[in-house]
Design an enzyme around this catalytic site. Structure first.
Site, PDB file in Angstrom:
ATOM      1  N   ASP A 100     -76.446 -81.095  49.576  1.00  0.00           N
ATOM      2  CA  ASP A 100     -75.691 -82.182  48.948  1.00  0.00           C
ATOM      3  C   ASP A 100     -75.943 -83.450  49.755  1.00  0.00           C
ATOM      4  O   ASP A 100     -75.972 -83.410  50.988  1.00  0.00           O
ATOM      5  CB  ASP A 100     -74.196 -81.869  48.936  1.00  0.00           C
ATOM      6  CG  ASP A 100     -73.839 -80.755  47.956  1.00  0.00           C
ATOM      7  OD1 ASP A 100     -74.573 -80.578  46.975  1.00  0.00           O
ATOM      8  OD2 ASP A 100     -72.816 -80.090  48.178  1.00  0.00           O
ATOM      9  N   ASP A 153     -75.362 -80.879  40.683  1.00  0.00           N
ATOM     10  CA  ASP A 153     -73.911 -80.868  40.472  1.00  0.00           C
ATOM     11  C   ASP A 153     -73.521 -81.783  39.308  1.00  0.00           C
ATOM     12  O   ASP A 153     -72.677 -81.435  38.487  1.00  0.00           O
ATOM     13  CB  ASP A 153     -73.176 -81.313  41.735  1.00  0.00           C
ATOM     14  CG  ASP A 153     -73.378 -80.363  42.905  1.00  0.00           C
ATOM     15  OD1 ASP A 153     -73.711 -79.191  42.668  1.00  0.00           O
ATOM     16  OD2 ASP A 153     -73.206 -80.812  44.052  1.00  0.00           O
TER      17      ASP A 153
END
EC number: 3.4.23.36
Length: 164
Positions: free
Chosen positions: A117, A136
């Site tokens: 991330d 995501d």
């Protein structure tokens, strides 16, 4: 189903290329933080060993394989759903976007043991401590699209009357 495959492939490639570029080419894994347009956009390295916001990140190896299995199960479920009850084109695209995002995060778990991330966005005096990635965004957008454009809305075909 061709639309689903193309949508999934585009998202998967965008996700993996963005992760490779940011993490390796820009060395975010070493630098930790890159201010792009603070506070609105910052690249902040975060290895997510769990699910959203790092939940269930305790037993990393077990969690990794359970989450890979769950993601692949969801991909299979969505594929079967789209095949049995095909929505219109927007729903097929949404399904492909969700699948591409899920597969992008599966590849991360297989390669790194965690999801990479790196996107961090804050605004309006709110400091967001969490990071996310293209996959995501795709999973969220795909799920929302499937909710907004479900299948089964086709009116039954007109039956012809026998004129003898």
């Amino acid at each position: 189903m061709r639309i689903v495959a193309i949508s999934a492939a585009v998202i998967f490639v965008l996700d993996q290329v963005s992760k490779y570029w940011i993490v390796h080419a820009m060395a975010l894994d070493v630098r930790g933080v890159i201010d792009v347009f603070p506070p609105y956009l910052t690249f902040r390295m975060a290895w997510n060993y769990g699910i959203n916001f790092g939940l269930f990140a305790g037993q990393q190896d077990l969690t990794r394989w359970v989450l890979v299995a769950v993601a692949l199960g969801i991909v299979l479920f969505v594929l079967v759903w789209l095949r049995r009850d095909p929505p219109g084109v927007p729903g097929l695209i949404a399904g492909g976007v969700l699948i591409g995002g899920a597969l992008g995060n599966v590849v991360d778990r297989l390669l790194y043991g965690a999801v990479a991330d790196f996107l961090n966005m804050s605004c309006c005096g709110i400091d967001n401590p969490y990071a996310f990635n293209v996959a995501d965004i795709a999973i969220f957008a795909g799920a929302a699209g499937l909710a907004l454009f479900p299948g089964g809305g086709k009116p039954p075909g007109r039956q012809r009357k026998n004129r003898a």
